[in-house]
Write an enzyme that holds these catalytic residues in place. Sequence first.
Site, PDB file in Angstrom:
ATOM      1  N   GLY A  73       0.862  -1.180   0.000  1.00  0.00           N
ATOM      2  CA  GLY A  73       0.000   0.000   0.000  1.00  0.00           C
ATOM      3  C   GLY A  73       0.894   1.224   0.000  1.00  0.00           C
TER       4      GLY A  73
ATOM      5  N   SER B  55       6.067  -5.182  -0.797  1.00  0.00           N
ATOM      6  CA  SER B  55       6.021  -3.782  -1.207  1.00  0.00           C
ATOM      7  C   SER B  55       6.303  -2.861  -0.022  1.00  0.00           C
ATOM      8  CB  SER B  55       4.673  -3.487  -1.878  1.00  0.00           C
ATOM      9  OG  SER B  55       4.664  -2.232  -2.490  1.00  0.00           O
ATOM     10  N   ALA B  56       5.305  -2.157   0.489  1.00  0.00           N
ATOM     11  CA  ALA B  56       5.521  -1.279   1.638  1.00  0.00           C
ATOM     12  C   ALA B  56       6.069  -2.053   2.833  1.00  0.00           C
ATOM     13  CB  ALA B  56       4.213  -0.588   2.026  1.00  0.00           C
TER      14      ALA B  56
ATOM     15  N   HIS C  89       9.291  -3.166  -6.739  1.00  0.00           N
ATOM     16  CA  HIS C  89       8.710  -2.885  -8.064  1.00  0.00           C
ATOM     17  C   HIS C  89       9.739  -2.230  -8.989  1.00  0.00           C
ATOM     18  CE1 HIS C  89       4.944  -3.476  -5.854  1.00  0.00           C
ATOM     19  NE2 HIS C  89       5.246  -2.442  -5.097  1.00  0.00           N
TER      20      HIS C  89
ATOM     21  N   GLU D  21       9.709  -7.210 -10.129  1.00  0.00           N
ATOM     22  CA  GLU D  21       8.486  -7.935  -9.835  1.00  0.00           C
ATOM     23  C   GLU D  21       8.705  -9.445  -9.965  1.00  0.00           C
ATOM     24  OE1 GLU D  21       5.230  -5.192  -9.436  1.00  0.00           O
ATOM     25  OE2 GLU D  21       7.113  -5.616  -8.393  1.00  0.00           O
TER      26      GLU D  21
END
Length: 236
Positions: free
Chosen positions: A94, A126-127, A163, A198
Site C-alpha cells: 500500500g 512492497s511497503a 517494483h 516484480e
Amino acid sequence: MNINPAYNLLVVSTSTIHGSAFLSYIKEDFVQFIQTDELLFVPFARPSGISYKEYTAKVQHALADKHIKVKGLHDYPNKKTAIEEAKSIFVGGGNTFLLLKTLYDLDLMQQLRTQIAKGVPYVGTSAGSNLTGMSIGTTNDMPIVYPASFEALGLLPFNINPHYLDPDPHSTHKGETREIRIQEFHQFNKQPVIGLREGSWLEVRHGQIKLEGPWTARLFRRGAAAVELSPGLIHF
C-alpha cells in the site's frame, strides 16, 4: 555486512504479478517460510479504497486453502501484546508513508523489532518490504502523510526499492527513471539500495541473504556503478 542470525525475513517486491491472483505466485514459498497455521496481518499500508477488514479478508481468502488463520492487527485492543504473541507476521503493501506513520503513532516499531529479533517469521510485500530497510527513502509512494521519522525497522543494512523497473527504450516518457531517482537519493544518503524486480524476493535466514525468483536484482551504492545480483546468496 552483519545481519542478526535470528532474523527470518521474506522481503517480497510485490504481492501480485501480472496474470496471477493476489499472493498466488509466492504462496507456496510463503507458507513454507512461516511454518505455522496462524498469521498476524498488519494492514496499515492499505491500498486506496479498501478497509482494514477488507484487506485482512483478502489475505485470508488467498491463504484459505492452506488452512492458515489470519487475524488483522487492527482488531486487537492491545496491539503490542498481539505482536508479542504472534507466531508469524505479514505486513502488506500500500502506501509506505501511511504504514510507517501508523506504526509510529501506535508506538509499535520497537515491539516489531523485538519479536523479529526473537526469530518470529516476518513477511513483507512492497511497503512491508520497505519497512525492513534502513529508511523508507527509496519507496515509490507519494508522501500522503508525514511519519514521525523516515527511519524504518533497520533489519537490513540497505534500503529496498520494490517494483524496480528498468528503463523502457521505446518509451516517450522523458522523466526520471528509477535508477536516476535512486542516484538522486544517493546525493544525500549513504545507504545501499537493492532494486527488486516484480516476482523476486529476498529470503533472510541464519544471517544470510538469498535472492529468490527468476530475475536478477540491482544493487546501487553511492559513488559506484550499479551491479546486477544473480539469484542465490548475496555477498556484498
